[in-house]
Design a protein around this motif. Structure first.
Motif, mmCIF file in Angstrom:
data_model
loop_
_atom_site.group_PDB
_atom_site.id
_atom_site.type_symbol
_atom_site.label_atom_id
_atom_site.label_comp_id
_atom_site.label_asym_id
_atom_site.label_seq_id
_atom_site.Cartn_x
_atom_site.Cartn_y
_atom_site.Cartn_z
ATOM 1 N N THR A 44 0.855 -1.188 0.000
ATOM 2 C CA THR A 44 0.000 0.000 0.000
ATOM 3 C C THR A 44 0.887 1.233 0.000
ATOM 4 O O THR A 44 1.808 1.346 0.828
ATOM 5 N N VAL A 45 0.645 2.162 -0.923
ATOM 6 C CA VAL A 45 1.487 3.345 -1.058
ATOM 7 C C VAL A 45 0.626 4.600 -1.007
ATOM 8 O O VAL A 45 -0.576 4.566 -1.303
ATOM 9 N N ASP A 46 1.246 5.688 -0.614
ATOM 10 C CA ASP A 46 0.604 6.996 -0.613
ATOM 11 C C ASP A 46 1.034 7.783 -1.838
ATOM 12 O O ASP A 46 2.022 7.429 -2.513
ATOM 13 N N ALA A 47 0.314 8.851 -2.122
ATOM 14 C CA ALA A 47 0.705 9.726 -3.218
ATOM 15 C C ALA A 47 2.107 10.270 -2.956
ATOM 16 O O ALA A 47 2.414 10.729 -1.849
ATOM 17 N N GLY A 48 2.982 10.195 -3.958
ATOM 18 C CA GLY A 48 4.352 10.651 -3.820
ATOM 19 C C GLY A 48 5.327 9.582 -3.375
ATOM 20 O O GLY A 48 6.549 9.820 -3.349
ATOM 21 N N SER A 49 4.836 8.382 -3.024
ATOM 22 C CA SER A 49 5.740 7.311 -2.591
ATOM 23 C C SER A 49 6.616 6.871 -3.762
ATOM 24 O O SER A 49 6.128 6.673 -4.880
ATOM 25 N N SER B 268 -1.005 8.898 -6.887
ATOM 26 C CA SER B 268 -2.098 8.875 -5.917
ATOM 27 C C SER B 268 -1.913 7.655 -5.026
ATOM 28 O O SER B 268 -1.116 6.759 -5.344
ATOM 29 N N SER B 269 -2.643 7.599 -3.926
ATOM 30 C CA SER B 269 -2.542 6.446 -3.034
ATOM 31 C C SER B 269 -3.218 5.239 -3.657
ATOM 32 O O SER B 269 -4.121 5.361 -4.484
ATOM 33 N N GLY B 270 -2.784 4.046 -3.251
ATOM 34 C CA GLY B 270 -3.378 2.829 -3.784
ATOM 35 C C GLY B 270 -2.590 1.604 -3.380
ATOM 36 O O GLY B 270 -1.714 1.651 -2.500
ATOM 37 N N VAL B 271 -2.909 0.493 -4.026
ATOM 38 C CA VAL B 271 -2.228 -0.781 -3.802
ATOM 39 C C VAL B 271 -1.435 -1.128 -5.054
ATOM 40 O O VAL B 271 -1.949 -1.007 -6.179
ATOM 41 N N VAL B 272 -0.195 -1.554 -4.876
ATOM 42 C CA VAL B 272 0.630 -1.962 -6.013
ATOM 43 C C VAL B 272 0.117 -3.315 -6.506
ATOM 44 O O VAL B 272 0.311 -4.335 -5.851
ATOM 45 N N ASP B 273 -0.565 -3.291 -7.638
ATOM 46 C CA ASP B 273 -1.094 -4.539 -8.190
ATOM 47 C C ASP B 273 -0.007 -5.333 -8.892
ATOM 48 O O ASP B 273 0.014 -6.558 -8.830
ATOM 49 N N ALA B 274 0.911 -4.644 -9.572
ATOM 50 C CA ALA B 274 1.962 -5.354 -10.293
ATOM 51 C C ALA B 274 3.136 -4.419 -10.550
ATOM 52 O O ALA B 274 2.947 -3.236 -10.821
ATOM 53 N N VAL C 67 15.853 -2.659 -19.886
ATOM 54 C CA VAL C 67 15.803 -1.449 -20.698
ATOM 55 C C VAL C 67 14.423 -1.402 -21.337
ATOM 56 O O VAL C 67 14.043 -2.311 -22.078
ATOM 57 N N VAL C 68 13.676 -0.345 -21.020
ATOM 58 C CA VAL C 68 12.279 -0.280 -21.450
ATOM 59 C C VAL C 68 12.097 0.869 -22.430
ATOM 60 O O VAL C 68 12.599 1.968 -22.212
ATOM 61 N N PRO C 69 11.385 0.628 -23.532
ATOM 62 C CA PRO C 69 11.146 1.703 -24.504
ATOM 63 C C PRO C 69 10.221 2.765 -23.935
ATOM 64 O O PRO C 69 9.521 2.545 -22.938
ATOM 65 N N ALA C 70 10.205 3.910 -24.564
ATOM 66 C CA ALA C 70 9.310 4.988 -24.150
ATOM 67 C C ALA C 70 7.859 4.517 -24.243
ATOM 68 O O ALA C 70 7.471 3.851 -25.204
ATOM 69 N N GLY C 71 7.070 4.855 -23.228
ATOM 70 C CA GLY C 71 5.670 4.460 -23.194
ATOM 71 C C GLY C 71 5.409 3.099 -22.597
ATOM 72 O O GLY C 71 4.248 2.683 -22.469
ATOM 73 N N SER C 72 6.436 2.371 -22.218
ATOM 74 C CA SER C 72 6.241 1.028 -21.662
ATOM 75 C C SER C 72 5.639 1.110 -20.259
ATOM 76 O O SER C 72 6.023 1.962 -19.453
ATOM 77 N N PRO C 73 4.686 0.220 -19.925
ATOM 78 C CA PRO C 73 4.128 0.200 -18.566
ATOM 79 C C PRO C 73 5.158 -0.318 -17.570
ATOM 80 O O PRO C 73 5.865 -1.292 -17.834
ATOM 81 N N LEU C 74 5.231 0.354 -16.433
ATOM 82 C CA LEU C 74 6.221 0.003 -15.419
ATOM 83 C C LEU C 74 5.587 -0.545 -14.144
ATOM 84 O O LEU C 74 5.980 -1.597 -13.639
ATOM 85 N N VAL C 75 4.608 0.172 -13.619
ATOM 86 C CA VAL C 75 3.948 -0.209 -12.365
ATOM 87 C C VAL C 75 2.449 0.011 -12.530
ATOM 88 O O VAL C 75 2.028 1.003 -13.139
ATOM 89 N N ARG C 76 1.647 -0.914 -11.991
ATOM 90 C CA ARG C 76 0.191 -0.792 -12.034
ATOM 91 C C ARG C 76 -0.330 -0.623 -10.610
ATOM 92 O O ARG C 76 -0.107 -1.469 -9.747
ATOM 93 N N LEU C 77 -1.035 0.503 -10.379
ATOM 94 C CA LEU C 77 -1.623 0.803 -9.072
ATOM 95 C C LEU C 77 -3.136 0.650 -9.140
ATOM 96 O O LEU C 77 -3.756 0.975 -10.158
ATOM 97 N N SER C 78 -3.715 0.173 -8.050
ATOM 98 C CA SER C 78 -5.167 -0.022 -7.991
ATOM 99 C C SER C 78 -5.725 0.653 -6.755
ATOM 100 O O SER C 78 -5.049 0.754 -5.723
ATOM 101 N N GLU C 79 -6.993 1.090 -6.856
ATOM 102 C CA GLU C 79 -7.682 1.599 -5.682
ATOM 103 C C GLU C 79 -8.024 0.426 -4.761
ATOM 104 O O GLU C 79 -8.541 -0.602 -5.225
ATOM 105 N N PRO C 80 -7.771 0.534 -3.456
ATOM 106 C CA PRO C 80 -7.947 -0.605 -2.546
ATOM 107 C C PRO C 80 -9.348 -1.200 -2.559
ATOM 108 O O PRO C 80 -9.514 -2.423 -2.482
ATOM 109 N N ASP C 81 -10.385 -0.354 -2.639
ATOM 110 C CA ASP C 81 -11.759 -0.852 -2.565
ATOM 111 C C ASP C 81 -12.367 -1.126 -3.936
ATOM 112 O O ASP C 81 -13.527 -1.545 -4.015
ATOM 113 N N ALA C 82 -11.614 -0.887 -4.998
ATOM 114 C CA ALA C 82 -12.148 -1.099 -6.349
ATOM 115 C C ALA C 82 -11.845 -2.526 -6.790
ATOM 116 O O ALA C 82 -10.947 -2.780 -7.585
ATOM 117 N N ILE C 83 -12.615 -3.480 -6.233
ATOM 118 C CA ILE C 83 -12.392 -4.887 -6.562
ATOM 119 C C ILE C 83 -13.669 -5.489 -7.148
ATOM 120 O O ILE C 83 -14.772 -4.982 -6.935
#
Length: 358
Positions: free
Chosen positions: A83-88, A165-171, A179-195
């Motif tokens: 679980t992370v906060d905004a700015g983490s 923003s705050s949330g849960v690190v889903d992946a 080495v990742v190209p421009a536009g590549s997804p790096l981290v996916r965050l989810s809202e804790p209650d949005a299940i």
């Protein structure tokens, strides 16, 4: 005198035999079985469909963080599930060798665009270019200069990618050294209650459901989570691996379910209206089919029946039993046709009125 003696001896012998014979035994009492009965009732029988699935984060309410330039992943600072906060801080990124080449090219393109703008402005002053030519050159120069400025800001020392923003690190979709190209997804965050729950059903069962139908969900991973929720979407595509379809059920906040948890779903797919119902325990089966025992004035009557659907503790009787007849629901396994009965427990009609099982 000898002739008179023989009859007397015969009478005496018969008297002695009669005196030595056993008294007649009393008649054997007819066995009486103690049973419980309940009346067959007429009512609606809900037909449940059952599926299994997994709780997951709602993809529509997820945030995927990307990089604007080709980068090398220097360090990952979080793990999935955190679980992370905004700015983490989430990742540390360094520019790749190709990024420097991109910046050099972008600076050259921006300079060339500005030179072309100046040329078009001179031609316009001499009446050799139109206002449209100047506007196009101006737009190109602005866009290429902005791109060069963005690359200049992003290329430099190691920089930190932070949560917006705050949330849960889903992946975490990358590893150190990638080495990742421009536009590549790096981290996916989810809202804790949005299940939501994605439940797999047989195609035949899924077609009996509709958006808005209520589904009862039970957790299968050792918890005691229970909740009722409405179907949002029915996906009638057949998964080629499982040959099943799925439904999507958003879960209300605070229900105790967690992403990744296995669940069992029960929903009413159809209802048989006003049919004869008996407890399932009343129906027996042999090689000839189904039968029940009816309490007919204190005696067991074995009766052949045609049974229909069963749901929970209730079985539909298509034929063979009339509404109100007392069927044996306990103790029937030891009965035979015509056996005397004593009722230890007689249920009322309300005891077997059907409800949608959960």
């Amino acid at each position: 005198m000898k002739k008179r003696l023989f009859p007397s001896i015969a009478i005496l012998t018969l008297s002695l035999l009669a005196g030595c014979s056993k008294p007649s035994e009393p008649p054997v009492a007819e066995p009486v079985a103690r049973v419980s009965t309940a009346p067959a009732v007429r009512g609606d029988l809900p037909l449940n469909v059952i599926g299994y699935g997994t709780v997951q984060f709602d993809p529509s309410r997820q945030q995927v963080l990307t990089t604007q330039i080709e980068s090398r992943v220097a360090e990952t600072l979080v793990q999935p599930g955190a679980t992370v906060d905004a700015g983490s801080p989430l990742l540390r990124l360094a520019p790749s060798s190709a990024s420097s080449l991109d910046l050099t090219q972008a600076l050259a393109d921006a300079a060339g665009a500005r030179d072309e703008l100046a040329r078009q402005q001179r031609l316009r002053a001499d009446g050799l270019a139109s206002d449209g030519d100047v506007e196009r050159a101006q737009t190109s120069a602005n866009d290429l200069t902005a791109r060069a400025n963005t690359l200049s800001r992003n290329i430099g020392d190691v920089r930190t990618l932070s949560a917006q923003s705050s949330g849960v690190v889903d992946a975490v979709l990358v590893s150190p050294g990638d080495v990742v190209p421009a536009g590549s997804p790096l981290v996916r965050l989810s809202e804790p209650d949005a299940i939501q729950a994605r439940i797999n059903f047989e195609l035949e069962d899924a077609t009996r459901l509709a958006s808005g139908d209520v589904v009862h969900l039970t957790g299968l991973d050792g918890g005691t989570h229970l909740t009722d929720a409405a179907i949002a979407t029915i996906d009638l595509r057949v998964d080629p691996a499982t040959r099943m379809t799925s439904i999507i059920v958003p879960l209300p906040p605070g229900n105790g379910f967690l992403a990744g948890e296995a669940v069992r779903a029960t929903a009413v797919g159809d209802t048989k209206s006003q049919v004869i119902l008996t407890p399932r325990s009343a129906v027996f089966t042999d090689e000839q089919g189904d039968y029940v025992f009816i309490d007919q004035q204190g005696k067991a009557e074995r009766r052949r029946v045609e049974s229909g659907e069963t749901n929970g503790d209730l079985t539909e009787i298509v034929s063979g039993v009339s509404e109100g007849e007392q069927v044996v629901i306990k103790g029937g396994a030891i009965l035979s046709d015509g056996m005397k009965l004593t009722s230890g427990d007689t249920a009322t009609g309300q005891a077997v009125n059907p409800e949608a099982p959960k």
